[in-house]
Design an enzyme around this catalytic site. Structure first.
Site, PDB file in Angstrom:
ATOM      1  CB  VAL A 148       1.722  -0.370  -7.916  1.00 48.46           C
ATOM      2  CG1 VAL A 148       0.318  -0.148  -7.423  1.00 48.46           C
ATOM      3  CG2 VAL A 148       2.131  -1.798  -7.728  1.00 48.46           C
ATOM      4  CD  GLU A 181       7.677  -3.376 -16.523  1.00 48.62           C
ATOM      5  OE1 GLU A 181       7.333  -2.473 -15.756  1.00 48.62           O
ATOM      6  OE2 GLU A 181       8.506  -4.270 -16.203  1.00 48.62           O
ATOM      7  CB  ALA A 198       7.620   4.328 -10.854  1.00 52.14           C
ATOM      8  N   GLY A 258      10.435   0.335  -8.528  1.00 54.46           N
ATOM      9  CA  GLY A 258      10.448  -0.417  -7.282  1.00 54.46           C
ATOM     10  C   GLY A 258      11.035   0.395  -6.139  1.00 54.46           C
ATOM     11  NE  ARG A 259       8.642   3.052  -1.446  1.00 48.95           N
ATOM     12  CZ  ARG A 259       8.887   4.357  -1.345  1.00 48.95           C
ATOM     13  NH1 ARG A 259       8.825   5.128  -2.407  1.00 48.95           N
ATOM     14  NH2 ARG A 259       9.206   4.890  -0.181  1.00 48.95           N
ATOM     15  CG  HIS A 303     -30.806  -5.955  -6.347  1.00 47.13           C
ATOM     16  ND1 HIS A 303     -30.000  -6.337  -7.393  1.00 47.13           N
ATOM     17  CD2 HIS A 303     -31.874  -5.304  -6.892  1.00 47.13           C
ATOM     18  CE1 HIS A 303     -30.567  -5.960  -8.538  1.00 47.13           C
ATOM     19  NE2 HIS A 303     -31.710  -5.328  -8.257  1.00 47.13           N
TER      20      HIS A 303
END
Ligand code: FAD
Ligand code: NAI
Length: 471
Positions: A194, A214, A279, A281-282, A450
């Site tokens: 993310v 990645e 980045a 993960g945490r 609409h």
């Protein structure tokens, strides 16, 4: 004799500050302790979310979208813009002003709710006769606080990558990536999760050549393959370079640049960048607690183990937010903050349904999902594209689709995946429908204004019953 509080909340992120306010609304005597310091060392409640997470990242996403739109989207509207220039410090000043307004707003809310706010570091020590003793360190001095209940809302921090040292000058975590004062020409990002996607998008739109590396082979595993590949195609077309199945070997400093040495399918590769965002993960801030002394346990992720009502197993000791199981999201932390405060006040509370928490990635197109997002046995789908929606076309944002997942036997909505404009707003309609146990038919019988983007959800609900009007 120190004041005895009904509730002491450690951490004033979205979990902690919401728990504190809700507990005060119940008439309880509340203290909230937070050690986050702003740029001048000032108290800055709001945690990761307000200081270096949700809010500053969305501020920069908005600025970078505007810059990109000015350069690339006017022509289709018959508008020509020339000479758009970038002032990154001014962009950062706007972002900082938004952060300050919100963090200082929390201090006002604390005052209004008569919450005692301490800027410092708190540690729960032990429970004596039903009263928790906490040590509080502030400006090299320490004191003891006492409370009947303690809510641990201490959040998380970036996961470190062995061998890659974040200095927030060249190698950045989320805080550094949100505070750059100029746009790097070449930006590397380790992790296409993310943060990688959102912050990679920011700097790519501002002019950086962005490469995301990645480790996993799959992109957006929460989504069905087809939808995930639609997102990947759109992001690649916008200029992000994404490499999957990557093993990062090492990061070499060469003058002012960094050379990333990585492998993919056993092929050695190199990428030279000016800045690198890590980045990957945490991790929960549970190591700031003496787990054994408190008589609590850690879960598999290293957070504090809690039950469905955020109880740690020790009477009067609760834990919420990123510190505990479930997705690390601000709205989940806030929801748990309310749940715990209500439980402390003796109100009936329902467990948080961890399977129905909406997730959003604020890229362009936005990606949002909730509940079931795969075609499981006994689940049918209804899908409708934004390409046939008048509002989406007027906005110039017609990429993507809404897919609803519906239980075959009962017609109940069990999930949704949305790729497209304002997916972050649209997902809430599905989340609410699911909370009320609505069926796809309920959604299709509900009149939608609409022209709106939400008509695509209406159309997807009709499609689940093979009755799409525009499909
Ligand atoms: P935190 O917000 O981390 O707050 C914990 C607070 O406790 C901190 O201020 C910390 O300093 C303090 N603290 C810790 N230990 C102590 C102690 N011993 N004494 C005193 N204080 C202590 N989530 C979303 O839902 N939407 C988003 O768009 C989103 N964007 C994000 C973007 C980025 C770049 C990042 C990094 C995260 C983002 N998140 C987002 C995740 C979100 O920020 C977290 O899920 C959320 O902040 C967790 O809230 P929390 O209250 O559990 O902890
Ligand atoms: P993440 O879990 O979303 O993504 C991390 C990515 O890094 C994964 O895809 C993982 O496979 C990859 N990775 C791990 N080790 C690696 C390695 N050695 N080399 C290459 N890739 C590697 O975590 P991220 O992006 O750091 O964000 C942390 C959390 O913050 C999120 O999970 C989310 O909970 C929250 N967040 C939420 C946002 C939102 O709601 N819009 C925005 C930003 C963050």
């Amino acid at each position: 004799m120190s004041t005895l509080y009904d509730v002491a909340v450690i951490g004033a992120g979205p979990g902690g500050y919401v728990a504190a306010i809700r507990a005060a609304q119940h008439g309880l005597k509340v203290a909230c302790i937070d050690d986050y310091a702003g740029p001048q060392g000032e108290p800055s409640p709001g945690g990761t979310c307000l200081n270096v997470g949700c809010i500053p990242s969305k501020a920069l996403l908005q600025s970078s979208e505007l810059y990109h739109a000015l350069q690339h989207e006017g022509a289709a509207h018959g508008i020509s813009v020339s000479g758009a220039t970038l002032d990154v410090p001014a962009m950062m000043a706007r972002k900082n002003a938004i952060v300050t307004r919100l963090t200082q707003g929390i201090r006002l809310l604390f005052e209004r709710n008569r919450i005692a706010f301490f800027h410092g570091c708190a540690t729960p020590l032990r429970c004596l006769d039903g009263i928790w003793q906490l040590s509080l360190s502030q400006h090299q001095a320490s004191q003891t606080l006492q409370a009947r209940h303690v809510v641990l809302a201490m959040g998380s921090r970036p996961r470190a990558l062995p061998g890659v040292t974040v200095d927030n000058v060249t190698i950045l975590d989320n805080a550094g990536a949100l505070a750059l004062t100029s746009c790097p020409a070449r930006l590397g990002v380790i992790g296409a999760g993310v943060i990688g996607l959102e912050l990679g998008s920011v700097w790519q739109r501002l002019g950086a050549q962005v490469t995301l590396l990645e480790m996993a082979d799959t992109f957006l595993p929460a989504l069905e393959k087809r939808l995930a590949s639609e997102v990947r195609k759109a992001l690649t077309a916008s200029g992000l370079t994404m490499e999957f199945g990557v093993t990062l070997e090492r990061v070499e400093k060469r003058g002012k640049t960094l050379v990333l040495h990585w492998q993919q399918s056993e092929q050695a590769q190199q990428t030279t960048v000016d800045k690198l965002i890590v980045a990957v993960g945490r991790v929960p801030n549970s190591d700031r607690l003496d787990i054994e002394a408190l008589g609590i346990t850690k879960d598999a992720r290293g957070g504090i183990a809690v039950d469905e009502l955020c109880r740690t197993g020790q009477p009067g000791l609760w834990a919420i937010g990123d510190l505990v199981r479930g997705p690390m999201l601000a709205h989940k932390a806030m929801h748990e903050g309310i749940q715990v405060a209500d439980a402390i006040a003796g109100q009936p509370v329902a467990p948080v349904d961890l399977s129905a928490i909406p997730s959003v990635i604020y890229t362009d197109p936005e990606v949002a999902w909730v509940g079931v997002t795969q075609a499981l046995a006994g689940v049918k789908k209804g899908s409708a594209p934004f390409g046939g929606n008048g509002r989406a076309l007027a906005l110039g944002r017609d990429t993507g689709r809404c897919t609803l997942y519906v239980q075959e036997q009962t017609d109940r909505l069990v999930g949704a995946a949305i790729v497209g404009p304002q997916a972050s707003e649209l997902i809430n309609e599905v989340t609410m429908a699911m909370a009320f146990q609505a069926s796809a038919e309920d959604l299709s019988l509900t009149m939608h204004a609409h022209p709106t983007l939400s008509e695509v959800l209406h159309e997807a609900a009709l499609a689940a019953d093979k009755r799409a009007i525009h499909g």
